[in-house]
Design a protein around this motif. Structure first.
Motif, PDB file in Angstrom:
ATOM      1  N   ASN A  43       0.824  -1.213   0.000  1.00 48.49           N
ATOM      2  CA  ASN A  43       0.000   0.000   0.000  1.00 48.49           C
ATOM      3  C   ASN A  43       0.854   1.258   0.000  1.00 48.49           C
ATOM      4  O   ASN A  43       0.516   2.256   0.618  1.00 48.49           O
ATOM      5  CB  ASN A  43      -0.942  -0.004   1.207  1.00 48.49           C
ATOM      6  CG  ASN A  43      -1.996  -1.093   1.107  1.00 48.49           C
ATOM      7  OD1 ASN A  43      -3.010  -0.915   0.441  1.00 48.49           O
ATOM      8  ND2 ASN A  43      -1.736  -2.230   1.746  1.00 48.49           N
ATOM      9  N   ARG A  49      -6.852  -0.383  -2.186  1.00 46.42           N
ATOM     10  CA  ARG A  49      -6.267  -0.787  -0.917  1.00 46.42           C
ATOM     11  C   ARG A  49      -6.133  -2.299  -0.888  1.00 46.42           C
ATOM     12  O   ARG A  49      -7.084  -3.024  -1.195  1.00 46.42           O
ATOM     13  CB  ARG A  49      -7.180  -0.319   0.228  1.00 46.42           C
ATOM     14  CG  ARG A  49      -6.665  -0.494   1.633  1.00 46.42           C
ATOM     15  CD  ARG A  49      -5.625   0.546   2.043  1.00 46.42           C
ATOM     16  NE  ARG A  49      -5.751   1.782   1.291  1.00 46.42           N
ATOM     17  CZ  ARG A  49      -6.566   2.794   1.603  1.00 46.42           C
ATOM     18  NH1 ARG A  49      -7.298   2.744   2.661  1.00 46.42           N
ATOM     19  NH2 ARG A  49      -6.612   3.857   0.841  1.00 46.42           N
TER      20      ARG A  49
ATOM     21  N   TYR B  75      -0.665   4.243   2.399  1.00 49.19           N
ATOM     22  CA  TYR B  75      -0.588   4.296   3.859  1.00 49.19           C
ATOM     23  C   TYR B  75       0.323   5.449   4.270  1.00 49.19           C
ATOM     24  O   TYR B  75       1.331   5.721   3.606  1.00 49.19           O
ATOM     25  CB  TYR B  75       0.050   3.010   4.414  1.00 49.19           C
ATOM     26  CG  TYR B  75      -0.800   1.773   4.481  1.00 49.19           C
ATOM     27  CD1 TYR B  75      -2.160   1.774   4.216  1.00 49.19           C
ATOM     28  CD2 TYR B  75      -0.206   0.560   4.845  1.00 49.19           C
ATOM     29  CE1 TYR B  75      -2.911   0.603   4.314  1.00 49.19           C
ATOM     30  CE2 TYR B  75      -0.943  -0.606   4.946  1.00 49.19           C
ATOM     31  CZ  TYR B  75      -2.300  -0.584   4.668  1.00 49.19           C
ATOM     32  OH  TYR B  75      -3.016  -1.742   4.766  1.00 49.19           O
ATOM     33  N   ASN B 263      -6.089   4.236   5.863  1.00 50.30           N
ATOM     34  CA  ASN B 263      -4.728   4.553   5.393  1.00 50.30           C
ATOM     35  C   ASN B 263      -4.046   5.662   6.191  1.00 50.30           C
ATOM     36  O   ASN B 263      -2.906   6.006   5.912  1.00 50.30           O
ATOM     37  CB  ASN B 263      -4.713   4.874   3.891  1.00 50.30           C
ATOM     38  CG  ASN B 263      -5.592   6.068   3.531  1.00 50.30           C
ATOM     39  OD1 ASN B 263      -6.393   6.532   4.355  1.00 50.30           O
ATOM     40  ND2 ASN B 263      -5.477   6.558   2.308  1.00 50.30           N
ATOM     41  N   VAL B 266      -3.919   3.168  10.025  1.00 50.69           N
ATOM     42  CA  VAL B 266      -3.563   1.830   9.535  1.00 50.69           C
ATOM     43  C   VAL B 266      -3.819   0.731  10.578  1.00 50.69           C
ATOM     44  O   VAL B 266      -4.524  -0.222  10.309  1.00 50.69           O
ATOM     45  CB  VAL B 266      -2.109   1.750   9.014  1.00 50.69           C
ATOM     46  CG1 VAL B 266      -1.831   0.386   8.415  1.00 50.69           C
ATOM     47  CG2 VAL B 266      -1.847   2.870   7.994  1.00 50.69           C
TER      48      VAL B 266
END
Lengths: 370, 370
Positions: A43, A49, B75, B263, B266
């Motif tokens: 990611n 995602r 992320y 993101n 996380v």
């Protein structure tokens, strides 16, 4: 023998690699674990995602034992068995209806609600009267539209939610037993709901009425308002679409994030999506009568919405909430910890069930004339 | 050689089985796909939920291009890099603060907000004044408590949200630059927030004031009310804890369901959980001053809450909402489609940002005296 050993060694190595390829040997990039490092890499770029497989515990803090039981429950066993013919649909529908209807007499007794079957506007319907009608509610009436993906819960099988509302809210309730696929696709269900509404407001003041329902019932509540607006028919004073199927297509974030997480609906791709197509019968899935999220919500009555954090329809619910707010409509959103789709109506004994119906009843009490 | 072949054959078979055990050759039990069949088997018993790996698309319907950009973002690159020493924490904190503070002058200009640094009750603070103060807001004042996991966003780095609120809401805002770990664990942050609150209500009418903040700031808003109640200090007329870190431990359903989905944060297991322990400094994580969800919420001021469907703190938000409702407090929940943690404050240009702050400002306008 040596080369054979080397060859076998290679095969074993490849197989082991195939098994462990997604793992990394040691945390990379200063990450605290191998999984974090792997996820960080997966990611690190903008776009979709990537989420790893997980095991979700049952939330236990401030969740009643009854709701913990619902959350821990296995998947609905028929989520992914898609009937292929009209006959197969009817077999499944009848089998489920029989089980649901069998539970009604005990529920009726437990909650002290009398039920009278009748016809209203040419449509089969049930009048539910609780033992105690709230002091403010003597001249008020609620209309209930049951859920079931436009295919399930015909007849008495659709009455559980109406019983809870009549008893916990202290309201008289009329529940609509609308026609459904496979024999009666759209617009039969909406025609029936509309016919009952029009008939009821001949003898009841719509300003003292609310309409409520869950899931498909919630979507039909919203579609009913669109249609009443279009036909210039009086609107109820408030509505309670619980976790409404407001976008019938697989459009919305939690169709993805809560797929395989929600143990009631599980996924759109099983019976649910097929029921959607069966109901729409070729009509555009973005038609506001099919997916009411796409209609203009200005002028809607005050609306109370209910969902859960694991609900496949959480996005259907919050999109409806925001769209109502953007249209200037009073709208109250309630989301329950850990609940999958519509689980606030599935346990007659859970404190959360009483809480949800009490909240809806109070909301109606606030907006309905006496 | 034959027995060796058999032995190797067994090893290979076992390895292949290990690789493919969770897969089935063909959909079983009448399921529509192999994945559905596999999932059905994995979730056929009551207990924990087994969820497969997934790829989540970026939701696009009724989500602005700006928010689509936030949702699609990679992320947060340092989510899983845990500083090991005080020095490492300070390096990370300063590096992030420098970047955040560098963006403030442009934001200040864009939103036409003047900022004056000052000391209030012995605490560093900023007074933000928008070019236009709303006609109802001339005698009103908001207090802002910034977020950042109790470690990030010191000084001007914590002002972005306050600028948005001052400008979009048309309010004068005081933002508290409270002390933080690693040098100042609990109770320094709360002591500072409380000192500013007590000082402000000497010259301002608390009935014309609200307190707001996001994430850690949201938790501190809730903890401030607990503490003001305990110390019999006047409460504000309304509060706006956005996606509050109300349970600082990894307790709550979306710490699990939205792990690797959100993101921004996380996972709790990266820097976030370590910051929690750093702040609590050995104190019980269920102390209501550390995790305000565990305090008695009766008598709280009307509260507006904001979150998103992918927010790791969605459960923190909805648990707070329900706990407030159960205590009889007016509370308004808002959940945005597809948003991860606090993304409603991360795009100065997104229509959803304006929508969220306008909703909060209107909520305050409704409950604050003029």
């Amino acid at each position: 023998m040596k080369s054979f050993h080397r060859w076998i060694g290679l095969v074993v190595t490849l197989l082991v690699s195939a098994c462990t390829a997604p793992m990394v040997g040691q945390p990379a990039n200063g990450m605290y674990s191998e999984l974090a490092a792997k996820q960080g890499v997966a990611n690190a770029q903008a776009g979709v995602r990537q989420v790893p497989a997980k095991t979700l515990p049952v939330p236990s803090v401030e969740v009643s034992s009854q709701v913990q039981g619902l959350i821990a429950g296995p998947y609905n066993p028929f989520f992914g068995s898609i009937p292929q013919t009209s006959g197969e649909w009817k077999t499944l529908i009848n089998q489920r209806a029989k089980a649901a209807a069998a539970a009604i007499p005990a529920m009726k007794a437990k909650f002290n609600v009398s039920i009278e079957q009748t016809r209203i506007g040419g449509v089969n319907a049930y009048i539910l009267t609780p033992a105690t009608i709230g002091p403010n509610n003597r001249n008020r009436l609620l209309m209930h539209i049951h859920g079931g993906g436009y295919v399930f819960s015909p007849g008495e099988a659709g009455l559980a939610e109406a019983i809870l509302m009549a008893s916990m809210g202290g309201y008289k309730v009329v529940s609509v037993d609308y026609r459904m696929p496979p024999d009666h696709p759209y617009p039969a269900a909406m025609d029936d709901a509309m016919a009952v509404w029009k008939e009821l407001i001949k003898t009841n003041d719509p300003r003292k009425m609310a309409v409520f329902g869950t899931s498909t019932g919630g979507a039909m509540v919203l579609a009913l308002i669109h249609r009443a607006k279009a036909e210039k028919v009086a609107l109820p004073a408030a509505i309670g679409p619980g976790t409404p199927w407001s976008d019938i297509a697989r459009i919305g974030d939690t169709y993805e994030t809560n797929e395989w997480v929600d143990n009631v609906l599980v996924t759109w791709d099983g019976w649910l999506g097929k029921a959607a197509l069966l109901y729409a019968n070729g009509r555009d899935l973005k038609d506001p009568q099919i997916s009411p999220i796409y209609g203009d919500m200005s002028g809607f009555p005050p609306t109370i919405l209910t969902s859960g954090t694991r609900d496949l329809f959480l996005s259907n619910t919050v999109r409806t909430h925001r769209k109502l707010r953007r249209a200037g409509v009073v709208s109250d959103l309630n989301v329950y910890e850990g609940m999958s789709h519509a689980q606030y109506i599935y346990s007659a004994d859970a404190p959360e069930t009483r809480e949800a119906f009490t909240d809806i009843a109070r909301f109606f009490d606030h907006f309905l004339g006496k």
